[in-house]
Write a protein that holds these residues in place. Structure first.
Motif, PDB file in Angstrom:
ATOM      1  N   UNK A   1       2.603  -8.524   5.164  1.00 34.53           N
ATOM      2  CA  UNK A   1       2.019  -9.311   4.076  1.00 34.53           C
ATOM      3  C   UNK A   1       1.398  -8.403   3.018  1.00 34.53           C
ATOM      4  N   UNK A   2       0.750  -7.314   3.449  1.00 40.65           N
ATOM      5  CA  UNK A   2       0.212  -6.363   2.481  1.00 40.65           C
ATOM      6  C   UNK A   2       1.341  -5.683   1.714  1.00 40.65           C
ATOM      7  N   UNK A   3       2.404  -5.288   2.427  1.00 36.83           N
ATOM      8  CA  UNK A   3       3.579  -4.729   1.748  1.00 36.83           C
ATOM      9  C   UNK A   3       4.009  -5.635   0.604  1.00 36.83           C
ATOM     10  N   UNK A   4       4.251  -6.886   0.931  1.00 39.83           N
ATOM     11  CA  UNK A   4       4.780  -7.839  -0.044  1.00 39.83           C
ATOM     12  C   UNK A   4       3.808  -8.062  -1.201  1.00 39.83           C
ATOM     13  N   UNK A   5       2.555  -8.339  -0.888  1.00 44.75           N
ATOM     14  CA  UNK A   5       1.585  -8.677  -1.931  1.00 44.75           C
ATOM     15  C   UNK A   5       1.302  -7.491  -2.853  1.00 44.75           C
ATOM     16  N   UNK A   6       1.199  -6.296  -2.290  1.00 45.75           N
ATOM     17  CA  UNK A   6       0.909  -5.122  -3.105  1.00 45.75           C
ATOM     18  C   UNK A   6       2.110  -4.736  -3.966  1.00 45.75           C
ATOM     19  N   UNK A   7       3.298  -4.821  -3.399  1.00 40.85           N
ATOM     20  CA  UNK A   7       4.496  -4.501  -4.180  1.00 40.85           C
ATOM     21  C   UNK A   7       4.698  -5.497  -5.313  1.00 40.85           C
ATOM     22  N   UNK A   8       4.481  -6.772  -5.050  1.00 42.51           N
ATOM     23  CA  UNK A   8       4.619  -7.770  -6.099  1.00 42.51           C
ATOM     24  C   UNK A   8       3.573  -7.579  -7.194  1.00 42.51           C
ATOM     25  N   UNK A   9       2.355  -7.253  -6.807  1.00 42.03           N
ATOM     26  CA  UNK A   9       1.274  -7.082  -7.776  1.00 42.03           C
ATOM     27  C   UNK A   9       1.510  -5.882  -8.685  1.00 42.03           C
ATOM     28  N   UNK A  10       2.059  -4.805  -8.126  1.00 42.60           N
ATOM     29  CA  UNK A  10       2.213  -3.560  -8.875  1.00 42.60           C
ATOM     30  C   UNK A  10       3.636  -3.310  -9.346  1.00 42.60           C
ATOM     31  N   UNK A  11       4.521  -4.254  -9.102  1.00 39.81           N
ATOM     32  CA  UNK A  11       5.931  -4.114  -9.477  1.00 39.81           C
ATOM     33  C   UNK A  11       6.562  -2.889  -8.819  1.00 39.81           C
ATOM     34  N   UNK A  12       6.242  -2.706  -7.538  1.00 45.46           N
ATOM     35  CA  UNK A  12       6.813  -1.599  -6.761  1.00 45.46           C
ATOM     36  C   UNK A  12       7.883  -2.140  -5.821  1.00 45.46           C
ATOM     37  N   UNK A  13       8.751  -1.245  -5.350  1.00 45.42           N
ATOM     38  CA  UNK A  13       9.801  -1.648  -4.425  1.00 45.42           C
ATOM     39  C   UNK A  13       9.441  -1.369  -2.972  1.00 45.42           C
ATOM     40  N   UNK A  14       8.671  -0.298  -2.776  1.00 44.06           N
ATOM     41  CA  UNK A  14       8.296   0.110  -1.424  1.00 44.06           C
ATOM     42  C   UNK A  14       6.844   0.578  -1.421  1.00 44.06           C
ATOM     43  N   UNK A  15       6.217   0.515  -0.244  1.00 43.73           N
ATOM     44  CA  UNK A  15       4.845   0.993  -0.089  1.00 43.73           C
ATOM     45  C   UNK A  15       4.706   1.685   1.251  1.00 43.73           C
ATOM     46  N   UNK A  16       3.972   2.804   1.250  1.00 42.26           N
ATOM     47  CA  UNK A  16       3.681   3.518   2.488  1.00 42.26           C
ATOM     48  C   UNK A  16       2.164   3.573   2.642  1.00 42.26           C
ATOM     49  N   UNK A  17       1.610   2.995   3.713  1.00 49.42           N
ATOM     50  CA  UNK A  17       0.151   2.954   3.871  1.00 49.42           C
ATOM     51  C   UNK A  17      -0.403   4.190   4.566  1.00 49.42           C
ATOM     52  N   UNK A  18      -1.548   4.664   4.051  1.00 48.41           N
ATOM     53  CA  UNK A  18      -2.281   5.741   4.696  1.00 48.41           C
ATOM     54  C   UNK A  18      -3.754   5.351   4.731  1.00 48.41           C
ATOM     55  N   UNK A  19      -4.628   6.300   4.950  1.00 50.74           N
ATOM     56  CA  UNK A  19      -6.060   6.000   5.087  1.00 50.74           C
ATOM     57  C   UNK A  19      -6.861   6.512   3.893  1.00 50.74           C
ATOM     58  N   UNK A  20      -6.961   7.807   3.736  1.00 52.02           N
ATOM     59  CA  UNK A  20      -7.745   8.380   2.642  1.00 52.02           C
ATOM     60  C   UNK A  20      -6.865   8.703   1.444  1.00 52.02           C
ATOM     61  N   UNK A  21      -7.514   8.931   0.306  1.00 53.13           N
ATOM     62  CA  UNK A  21      -6.777   9.338  -0.874  1.00 53.13           C
ATOM     63  C   UNK A  21      -6.083  10.665  -0.688  1.00 53.13           C
ATOM     64  N   UNK A  22      -6.766  11.608  -0.063  1.00 56.54           N
ATOM     65  CA  UNK A  22      -6.160  12.924   0.167  1.00 56.54           C
ATOM     66  C   UNK A  22      -4.910  12.810   1.036  1.00 56.54           C
ATOM     67  N   UNK A  23      -4.924  11.910   2.017  1.00 53.29           N
ATOM     68  CA  UNK A  23      -3.725  11.701   2.841  1.00 53.29           C
ATOM     69  C   UNK A  23      -2.574  11.154   2.004  1.00 53.29           C
ATOM     70  N   UNK A  24      -2.890  10.294   1.053  1.00 53.18           N
ATOM     71  CA  UNK A  24      -1.849   9.769   0.171  1.00 53.18           C
ATOM     72  C   UNK A  24      -1.243  10.890  -0.664  1.00 53.18           C
TER      73      UNK A  24
END
Length: 403
Positions: free
Chosen positions: A85-108
């Motif tokens: 659900x987070x994949x879908x909602x975040x991709x739709x909100x930001x017009x992205x095709x894929x999302x990879x989740x991490x924890x901290x900004x530095x990890x991203x």
């Protein structure tokens, strides 16, 4: 326990890798925080933009409590019902095709470095071990060993080497320098739309648009680190929207959880994120159901409660009011949305730290950066009366400084 006692314990048992103001906070709500003695302060730092939605937002809090009672962690060895659900909602909100989740900004950031290099080898055809990523001087992308290796802040680098190779540094805001630095081994350009830690340094108008054109022409990935600028801080959902561009990879974090939990994400497409295969990258906590439920709620309130438009309107008002300060100590006042900096002349007594300490005494918490710059970045729920009150305190501090 009193402030002095707690500070004493912190100094005795804690590593001294921060120099915080001597205020010990114990409670927060909206734009306000309280110390252990019950004194109230307006938070004008927002945990470096991690609490854009305000402290302890009740709807995000409820999502945290509800999910914590059901399931907090599975690891990615198993699926959970919140991540899709987070994949879908975040991709739709930001017009992205894929999302990879991490924890901290530095990890991203570490994740995007790996992804860009992999794309360079497997899609662009760069020779193995030769991939180069262009970055900017005065950047701030985190504190890991690889990241500080391409920092230009001597204090961040001193005695931490040897560093990871594969990075080229160019001036920020100079599109011609980017074009000149690109070689056949260049796989990506990593840049902040606005340099936050450097002191809210805003590039020339049209810079990101020209960067997008160059990266497209040269077959180089455009990576925007929106961990601090994203999710409403600049008056747009993402700062890239100010110039109508879209990066190949976008990094978000901080306010993605509204300050309740470490959550970050890499936003991209199949061409880049699709190259990752099982076992090549991951995180035990990345994408856990508690993080996903919190992030979903944080995004929802950001949009539904009109916080992004409020950031644009209140940021313009705050900036206008600050620019009315006529004081010999002030060198420049700049900002975009609720990301504002007051830069002082280098002969100002006490520097930016002294003014931050004086503002603390008057009930405003903000933070200096690089000795001479004060940042103002309150939660996006701030109102005009709040700003009017803050301006009274700010004017008084500058008047006292002049005296």
């Amino acid at each position: 326990m009193k402030t002095t006692e707690l500070i004493k314990k912190e100094n005795q048992f804690g590593a001294k890798n921060y120099k915080p103001l001597d205020v010990v906070l114990s409670k927060g709500s909206g734009i306000w925080v309280w110390d252990v003695e019950g004194n109230r302060y307006m938070d004008c730092l927002s945990a470096y933009s991690a609490v854009n939605q305000g402290h302890c937002h009740p709807k995000i809090y409820q999502a945290l409590v509800d999910q914590a009672q059901k399931l907090t962690l599975t690891s990615r060895a198993f699926r959970n019902d919140q991540l899709p659900l987070l994949y879908e909602e975040l991709c739709q909100l930001t017009d992205s095709h894929k999302m990879l989740p991490m924890n901290s900004g530095a990890e991203a950031v570490e994740t995007v470095i790996k992804c860009a290099r992999k794309w360079g080898y497997e899609s662009k055809g760069v020779a193995r071990g030769r991939a180069d990523i262009i970055v900017c001087s005065d950047n701030f992308h985190g504190r890991t060993l690889s990241i500080i290796g391409f920092s230009t802040d001597d204090n961040a680098r001193q005695n931490f080497g040897p560093f990871t190779p594969g990075f080229t540094v160019i001036p920020f805001g100079d599109a011609d320098a980017l074009e000149a630095a690109i070689t056949p081994n260049t796989v990506a350009f990593l840049v902040e739309p606005v340099q936050g830690e450097a002191g809210v340094i805003i590039p020339p108008k049209g810079y990101l648009k020209r960067v997008r054109e160059i990266c497209t022409q040269k077959n180089v990935l455009m990576i925007l680190d929106e961990i601090q600028t994203g999710l409403g801080r600049t008056g747009k959902l993402l700062a890239e929207e100010h110039e109508g561009v879209q990066a190949d990879l976008t990094l978000i974090g901080k306010a993605l959880s509204g300050g309740f939990y470490p959550v970050s994400a890499v936003l991209s497409n199949e061409a880049v994120l699709g190259l990752l295969q099982p076992g090549q990258h991951g995180s035990t906590f990345g994408g856990n159901p508690l993080a996903c439920a919190v992030a979903r709620a944080a995004l929802k309130v950001l949009v539904e409660e009109n916080m992004i438009d409020n950031a644009a309107a209140m940021g313009a008002y705050f900036l206008e009011q600050l620019r009315q300060i006529q004081h010999p100590a002030v060198k420049e006042i700049r900002g975009i949305g609720l990301m504002i900096a007051v830069e002082l002349h280098e002969n100002t007594p006490g520097g930016a730290r002294g003014i931050c300490e004086a503002l603390q005494e008057k009930g405003i918490l903000c933070k200096e950066t690089h000795t001479w710059t004060i940042r103002f970045a309150p939660p996006l729920v701030i109102t005009k009366p709040d700003i009017d009150w803050a301006m009274e305190q700010i004017r008084e501090v500058f008047a006292e400084l002049e005296g």
